[in-house]
Design a protein around this motif. Structure first.
Motif, PDB file in Angstrom:
ATOM      1  N   HIS A 162      37.791  22.129  34.825  1.00 47.99           N
ATOM      2  CA  HIS A 162      37.934  20.668  34.919  1.00 47.99           C
ATOM      3  C   HIS A 162      38.118  20.193  36.364  1.00 47.99           C
ATOM      4  CE1 HIS A 162      38.242  20.464  30.586  1.00 47.99           C
ATOM      5  NE2 HIS A 162      39.187  21.370  30.627  1.00 47.99           N
ATOM      6  N   ARG A 163      37.616  20.953  37.313  1.00 48.71           N
ATOM      7  CA  ARG A 163      37.704  20.544  38.719  1.00 48.71           C
ATOM      8  C   ARG A 163      36.661  21.342  39.508  1.00 48.71           C
ATOM      9  NH1 ARG A 163      42.075  24.009  37.793  1.00 48.71           N
ATOM     10  NH2 ARG A 163      42.223  25.767  39.198  1.00 48.71           N
ATOM     11  N   LEU A 164      36.304  20.825  40.679  1.00 44.65           N
ATOM     12  CA  LEU A 164      35.370  21.556  41.530  1.00 44.65           C
ATOM     13  C   LEU A 164      36.017  22.859  41.972  1.00 44.65           C
ATOM     14  CD1 LEU A 164      33.807  18.782  43.763  1.00 44.65           C
ATOM     15  CD2 LEU A 164      32.702  20.100  41.964  1.00 44.65           C
ATOM     16  N   MET A 165      35.325  23.930  41.771  1.00 52.51           N
ATOM     17  CA  MET A 165      35.859  25.248  42.102  1.00 52.51           C
ATOM     18  C   MET A 165      35.243  25.747  43.395  1.00 52.51           C
ATOM     19  SD  MET A 165      37.955  26.114  39.709  1.00 52.51           S
ATOM     20  CE  MET A 165      38.138  27.837  40.087  1.00 52.51           C
ATOM     21  N   PRO A 166      36.057  26.274  44.286  1.00 49.76           N
ATOM     22  CA  PRO A 166      35.476  26.921  45.471  1.00 49.76           C
ATOM     23  C   PRO A 166      34.828  28.243  45.049  1.00 49.76           C
ATOM     24  CG  PRO A 166      37.853  27.203  45.430  1.00 49.76           C
ATOM     25  CD  PRO A 166      37.513  26.303  44.273  1.00 49.76           C
ATOM     26  N   LEU A 167      33.814  28.631  45.763  1.00 52.75           N
ATOM     27  CA  LEU A 167      33.129  29.890  45.461  1.00 52.75           C
ATOM     28  C   LEU A 167      33.853  31.023  46.182  1.00 52.75           C
ATOM     29  CD1 LEU A 167      29.422  28.718  45.703  1.00 52.75           C
ATOM     30  CD2 LEU A 167      30.752  29.160  43.656  1.00 52.75           C
ATOM     31  N   VAL A 168      34.998  31.434  45.638  1.00 54.67           N
ATOM     32  CA  VAL A 168      35.809  32.436  46.314  1.00 54.67           C
ATOM     33  C   VAL A 168      35.717  33.814  45.679  1.00 54.67           C
ATOM     34  CG1 VAL A 168      37.439  30.800  47.280  1.00 54.67           C
ATOM     35  CG2 VAL A 168      37.852  31.716  45.015  1.00 54.67           C
ATOM     36  N   ARG A 169      35.560  33.893  44.379  1.00 53.50           N
ATOM     37  CA  ARG A 169      35.498  35.191  43.715  1.00 53.50           C
ATOM     38  C   ARG A 169      34.045  35.562  43.474  1.00 53.50           C
ATOM     39  NH1 ARG A 169      38.700  35.621  38.458  1.00 53.50           N
ATOM     40  NH2 ARG A 169      40.414  36.084  39.853  1.00 53.50           N
ATOM     41  N   PRO A 170      33.565  36.601  44.146  1.00 52.05           N
ATOM     42  CA  PRO A 170      32.155  36.973  43.954  1.00 52.05           C
ATOM     43  C   PRO A 170      31.946  37.576  42.570  1.00 52.05           C
ATOM     44  CG  PRO A 170      33.250  38.588  45.336  1.00 52.05           C
ATOM     45  CD  PRO A 170      34.242  37.486  45.089  1.00 52.05           C
ATOM     46  N   PRO A 171      30.768  37.372  42.011  1.00 51.30           N
ATOM     47  CA  PRO A 171      30.470  38.008  40.729  1.00 51.30           C
ATOM     48  C   PRO A 171      30.358  39.517  40.911  1.00 51.30           C
ATOM     49  CG  PRO A 171      28.513  36.960  41.606  1.00 51.30           C
ATOM     50  CD  PRO A 171      29.642  36.613  42.533  1.00 51.30           C
ATOM     51  N   LYS A 172      30.587  40.224  39.840  1.00 51.52           N
ATOM     52  CA  LYS A 172      30.483  41.682  39.838  1.00 51.52           C
ATOM     53  C   LYS A 172      29.722  42.120  38.594  1.00 51.52           C
ATOM     54  CE  LYS A 172      34.784  42.587  42.287  1.00 51.52           C
ATOM     55  NZ  LYS A 172      34.684  43.659  43.240  1.00 51.52           N
ATOM     56  N   TYR A 173      29.174  43.318  38.689  1.00 49.60           N
ATOM     57  CA  TYR A 173      28.664  43.961  37.484  1.00 49.60           C
ATOM     58  C   TYR A 173      29.859  44.475  36.705  1.00 49.60           C
ATOM     59  CZ  TYR A 173      23.960  44.404  39.590  1.00 49.60           C
ATOM     60  OH  TYR A 173      22.738  44.169  40.150  1.00 49.60           O
ATOM     61  N   LEU A 174      29.869  44.278  35.401  1.00 46.38           N
ATOM     62  CA  LEU A 174      30.807  44.950  34.513  1.00 46.38           C
ATOM     63  C   LEU A 174      29.981  45.958  33.736  1.00 46.38           C
ATOM     64  CD1 LEU A 174      33.075  42.099  33.111  1.00 46.38           C
ATOM     65  CD2 LEU A 174      33.308  43.437  35.197  1.00 46.38           C
ATOM     66  N   VAL A 175      30.346  47.220  33.856  1.00 42.66           N
ATOM     67  CA  VAL A 175      29.538  48.293  33.282  1.00 42.66           C
ATOM     68  C   VAL A 175      30.432  49.212  32.463  1.00 42.66           C
ATOM     69  CG1 VAL A 175      27.827  50.082  33.791  1.00 42.66           C
ATOM     70  CG2 VAL A 175      28.156  48.208  35.404  1.00 42.66           C
ATOM     71  N   MET A 176      29.894  49.668  31.334  1.00 41.26           N
ATOM     72  CA  MET A 176      30.597  50.644  30.505  1.00 41.26           C
ATOM     73  C   MET A 176      29.556  51.595  29.924  1.00 41.26           C
ATOM     74  SD  MET A 176      33.085  50.051  27.149  1.00 41.26           S
ATOM     75  CE  MET A 176      33.753  48.576  27.845  1.00 41.26           C
ATOM     76  N   SER A 177      29.841  52.878  29.971  1.00 39.62           N
ATOM     77  CA  SER A 177      28.913  53.856  29.398  1.00 39.62           C
ATOM     78  C   SER A 177      28.893  53.719  27.876  1.00 39.62           C
ATOM     79  CB  SER A 177      29.321  55.275  29.782  1.00 39.62           C
ATOM     80  OG  SER A 177      30.505  55.643  29.093  1.00 39.62           O
TER      81      SER A 177
END
Length: 191
Positions: A162-177
Motif C-alpha cells: 500500500h505504498r511505493l516500495m524502494p527497490l532494495v531487496r534483489p530477487p533471488k532464485y528459490l530452488v529445491m531438489s
C-alpha cells in the motif's frame, strides 16, 4: 483513495491474468479443497542459468529440467488486502506456500517427465525465511535478468504494501531438489 486505486489495479490485473495464464503454459496444482486451489501454478522449463550447487548436494546445470513455480499473484494480493501489518502478510504468504508445496510435490511425482526433472525453481523478492521451507536462495548471476525481475516485481510489491516500495531487496532464485521436495512435502501428505 489509495484503496480504490489498488482495487482498480487488481481488477484490471484480474482481467489480464487469464490471458497471461493461457500464454505462459502454466498449470494449476492441487485440487479445490474448501473451494480454493493451491497458491501455485507451474510449468516445465529447461534451466538456462549458471550452475547451482544446492545444500543437499544436488547440482543444477544449464539445460537441466526443472518445474518452475509461480505464485498466483492476483489471488495472493487480493487476499493480502485484509492484512495491515507486514508481519501478518509475511505469515500469510509463508503459510500459503507451505500449504501449497505438497501439491507441487504431488504434481511433480505424477508428471510424465518426472524422472528427468531435477527440482523446482522460482524467482521472487519474497525470499526472507525461505530456508525454513526447504529452499536454497540463490543470487541471480545475470544482471539484466535480475534487473528485469526486480522491475517486474516492483508493482506487485507496491500494491501489497500500500505504498511505493524502494527497490532494495534483489530477487533471488528459490530452488529445491526433487528429492528434498519429496522428503519434506511428499505425496503421502495429500489426502
Amino acid at each position: 483513495m489509495r484503496s480504490k486505486a489498488t482495487q482498480w489495479l487488481l481488477s484490471v490485473w484480474g482481467l489480464m491474468d487469464p490471458l497471461y495464464y493461457a500464454c505462459s503454459r502454466l498449470e494449476y496444482v492441487g485440487g479445490k479443497e474448501n473451494g480454493c486451489r493451491s497458491i501455485f501454478r507451474v510449468r516445465l522449463l529447461r534451466y538456462k542459468g549458471e550452475t547451482i550447487h544446492l545444500s543437499d548436494g544436488t547440482t543444477i546445470a544449464a539445460n537441466d529440467w526443472l518445474l518452475k513455480i509461480h505464485l498466483h499473484n492476483v489471488r495472493l494480493l487480493r487476499e493480502l488486502m485484509q492484512y495491515r501489518s507486514d508481519i501478518q502478510k509475511g505469515r500469510y504468504i509463508f503459510e500459503q506456500v507451505k500449504a501449497g508445496l505438497p501439491y507441487v510435490a504431488h504434481h511433480l511425482y505424477h508428471h510424465k517427465q518426472s524422472s528427468r526433472i531435477k527440482g523446482i525453481i522460482g524467482v521472487t523478492m519474497l525470499n526472507k525465511g525461505c530456508e525454513r521451507l526447504g529452499f536454497d536462495a540463490i543470487d541471480i548471476g545475470n544482471s539484466f535478468y535480475r534487473w528485469f525481475k526486480m522491475a517486474s516485481h516492483w508493482p506487485m510489491m507496491t500494491v501489497a504494501q500500500h505504498r511505493l516500495m524502494p527497490l532494495v531487496r534483489p530477487p533471488k532464485y528459490l530452488v529445491m531438489s526433487k528429492e528434498k521436495l519429496f522428503s519434506l512435502y511428499g505425496c503421502h501428505l495429500i489426502h
